[in-house]
Design a protein around this motif. Structure first.
Motif, PDB file in Angstrom:
ATOM      1  N   THR B  49      75.979  69.803  80.118  1.00 35.49           N
ATOM      2  CA  THR B  49      76.797  68.737  79.551  1.00 35.49           C
ATOM      3  C   THR B  49      78.286  69.014  79.765  1.00 35.49           C
ATOM      4  O   THR B  49      79.050  68.130  80.123  1.00 35.49           O
ATOM      5  N   ASN B 160      70.966  58.498  73.745  1.00 35.14           N
ATOM      6  CA  ASN B 160      70.784  59.861  73.223  1.00 35.14           C
ATOM      7  C   ASN B 160      69.369  60.122  72.695  1.00 35.14           C
ATOM      8  O   ASN B 160      69.172  60.976  71.835  1.00 35.14           O
ATOM      9  N   PRO B 190      69.380  63.854  74.584  1.00 32.43           N
ATOM     10  CA  PRO B 190      70.383  64.091  75.623  1.00 32.43           C
ATOM     11  C   PRO B 190      71.771  63.640  75.204  1.00 32.43           C
ATOM     12  O   PRO B 190      71.933  62.622  74.545  1.00 32.43           O
ATOM     13  N   GLY B 191      72.763  64.402  75.634  1.00 32.42           N
ATOM     14  CA  GLY B 191      74.156  64.016  75.434  1.00 32.42           C
ATOM     15  C   GLY B 191      74.550  64.037  73.980  1.00 32.42           C
ATOM     16  O   GLY B 191      74.559  65.049  73.315  1.00 32.42           O
ATOM     17  N   GLY B 192      74.859  62.902  73.451  1.00 28.17           N
ATOM     18  CA  GLY B 192      75.379  62.840  72.089  1.00 28.17           C
ATOM     19  C   GLY B 192      76.871  63.060  72.140  1.00 28.17           C
ATOM     20  O   GLY B 192      77.452  63.267  73.199  1.00 28.17           O
ATOM     21  N   GLN B 193      77.469  63.022  70.998  1.00 29.61           N
ATOM     22  CA  GLN B 193      78.929  63.039  70.978  1.00 29.61           C
ATOM     23  C   GLN B 193      79.503  64.425  71.254  1.00 29.61           C
ATOM     24  O   GLN B 193      80.665  64.577  71.545  1.00 29.61           O
ATOM     25  N   THR B 197      73.467  69.307  74.821  1.00 33.58           N
ATOM     26  CA  THR B 197      72.319  68.450  74.574  1.00 33.58           C
ATOM     27  C   THR B 197      71.467  69.049  73.462  1.00 33.58           C
ATOM     28  O   THR B 197      71.209  70.244  73.466  1.00 33.58           O
TER      29      THR B 197
END
Lengths: 259, 259, 259, 259
Positions: B49, B160, B190-193, B197
């Motif tokens: 990420t 996400n 996945p990802g998010g702020q 991850t």
């Protein structure tokens, strides 16, 4: 806020003659409307649905044509790159390096693109949220290149469908980068049971109007004089003859959006 | 139908010592249960990420360790590759080349992997439908390598979040390839702020039970003796000490599924 | 943990004779396997895709048949209700009131159903997350009726498709209610361009195996001796003659799941 | 194509005084801009997330206020109905009956609403595709009432999120009905772990601009003089004081869209 720029051209670079014909037509219509033009074509389609999909005229030949187009028309050009090795070579000629959506999380490619010092247009992966682009953007800025545009091109929505979440435009703008809306690939119907990706060009204008009214820095539209016989993305490309009327409408919306 | 194989190991190869410790433990537990083991680790995490995410010990060192592990334990090994150039080098040592999900449509990578003649485990892109894997599979078979496994690892479901559509297992099996279920990455968020991850290992057993009961050729599970301090995918990895009980349950389901 | 119960029957109550034939066959097969049976049929299909869809034999007649079935076979019966007014009337005869998924947020209906004191099976709306069922459950318990089952029947996934997120089973169980998996409606292909809802019964076994292996209190399966000519949900219903083999397999999985 | 109409008001009718204050302010701003106003409020919130959510002032009292508002301001009024029984009663006073999204497939409710002869605004279920509204529309027209508006209010997109697919506007228009865009509920974050539904009013303008630029017959916006203290839908409602500037911008876009 100034008028949106147009990133446009045929999906693939098909030949020198075809590129000159398209470029000439696009320059004429954008000059008339006071729109800045970035000429776009791919030299290679690296992720075709099937092996038999046409892949383009190749890197070396494409760079020659891009160099001549720039000299003769004076516009910047944009193309997409797929490997680290391509970055430096392409950057000698091409003004804006584009990162394909599927590759938007590949660190080495992003860093290699960043290090060329060229402007970058990175497409948001179909599997990413708009706020996830914060991390993608940081990979460029931490590599010393803050000259990055973030591009919306649709999010996965069930199978074989994309949806354009228009909230992503202000969300990505809040990350501090100019935002581009790709009205061509947002109407793709990816995959499906057959051997190529479909789409529906009827919605290009729908989505382009929406994005311009919200307020964007750039609009990405692929166009072709005979899209139904184009080697790739035909179902999504706008007929070249339909572009002037579309752009005229969009300029009117853009003026309101940025008043 | 024979018993499922287990593709397992720590997400990253951390060191020779760590690899030997993990391999020893996995061999012991799979031997006891009569499960075939494929040892998995990554030498490089190419799509972290953020830039500061740890990327692994590197290709050369990893291949040495893989060679020694194979000699000492007698199991096949699997690792993921990210560029065309890596394929031939990795294939000298590694038995199964894995194509990451984000790269499952990159034609040149698929063809380069196919040409090594090694077995392939290709993960279904989070943006693909199970029937779209027909085209992915064809890129390998048309390149002369039919020795391909298709791996489910979750489909994009809003932002996400991934969802595991269990229908994909029989759909991909109907394409004529052995099907693997990746219970580790299917529970990613996945990802998010934030800058990495997330995931939720509580659901690894949930999804693994489901997949085994439906009937699969292989199960992919990442494991670690201290997942909360692992350099990557910690939230999704199963505690090594929890593996024997999990596998014992899965063997019982597998026997019913294939009776 | 005890063996799963089976909620089964034809989608619609078609006639007294048909109900007796179906009930007899289901009792015979579940008795043989030691599965508790709840007999299910609808007296009215209140949300057919089009006005011309057949709606059932009606409330009054259905209640008479339910009463006789209960007397003759000794099983509890389940039916779905659509309005507050129906709750008390149906509850005189029917043991379990079912709340349709579309109506799972309609407070007045939930409260009216709760107040009958009968057991409730509430289907999770296709638009709800599993953790959202906490609020739905609370509407029953705060109305004095904690005798509630939570039922997974698929979540919206793009257009005209549902996906079964198997994580919802442990998530809903953690709310403290028995969990039911509806393997029939989870394979629906809702809406579509035509005038009725489609589906694919091939995946009923796939999803039922998965749910049973994870561990559920109840399995919901609609069945018919001639599903392709049934008045509703034909594409999703299992052939009556295929039920014994399916149930036998599921019992074996259930024994492992709950060992 | 004529200028869009505005369907606006506070989510709930809170009191006679509040309704008169809101109505007066909305009439003043829409008169100035030449926008037709339909005054909207709910007399009952029948699907609150939790039992303790405030439900409104009730049917009888609301109808009295609606009648007086109509007499004093001369605008048509709209409210949502939830049961067949309400239809005829509400239709005595209210000009447009609105079918909530969750109830858009409940045949008896649709037919009862149709038979009042009043205009209908039916919201597209979060679980429906835009082309599925063909069947919903047919339930009204086959009941003798073709005076129906189709309203987009977001589609399920993973858990606790909606997405506005702007393609739905031309798709629903092609079914032959006027299309309304609900900019308030499209920004809801339904459910979630808490006891009420969230939202994000920042995106109301984003989505309203997009919809108006595409071209719609009506725009639905809930507004309140103090949304953060409103009894329902506070997070999504626009501040009353922000409405004039928003509407002015939208009128400019509408003029271009329909030029």
């Amino acid at each position: 806020d100034k008028r949106f720029s147009l990133i446009a051209g045929p999906c693939q670079m098909e030949s020198r003659d075809h590129a000159y014909m398209m470029a000439g037509a696009l320059v004429e219509m954008t000059d008339k409307l006071g729109i800045g033009l970035v000429y776009k074509s791919s030299f290679d389609k690296a992720n075709r649905t099937s092996l038999s999909g046409k892949r383009g005229i190749g890197l070396e030949k494409a760079l020659e044509v891009f160099a001549d187009l720039k000299k003769d028309f004076g516009f910047p050009v944009l193309t997409d790159i797929h490997t680290e090795e391509q970055c430096a070579v392409v950057a000698e000629t091409v003004d804006i390096l584009q990162i394909p959506a599927f590759l938007s999380r590949q660190t080495d490619l992003l860093v290699a693109a960043a290090r060329t010092g060229r402007a970058i247009n990175v497409k948001k992966g179909q599997f990413l949220a708009p706020w996830d682009m914060k991390n993608v953007l940081a990979k460029f800025t931490e590599s010393g290149n803050p000259n990055v545009m973030l591009c919306e091109r649709g999010a996965s929505f069930g199978y074989n469908t994309l949806v354009s979440d228009m909230r992503s435009l202000p969300i990505m703008a809040s990350l501090g980068a100019p935002v581009v809306f790709d009205a061509t690939h947002s109407v793709q119907q990816p995959g499906g049971q057959g051997g190529s990706t479909g789409g529906d060009r009827r919605f290009v204008e729908t989505l382009a109007r929406a994005a311009i009214a919200i307020g964007i820095a750039g609009l990405f539209v692929e166009t072709h004089e005979d899209p139904d016989n184009a080697p790739s993305d035909g179902p999504n490309m706008v007929h070249l003859k339909d572009m002037p009327r579309l752009l005229e409408k969009l300029v009117a919306f853009d003026d309101i959006a940025k008043a």
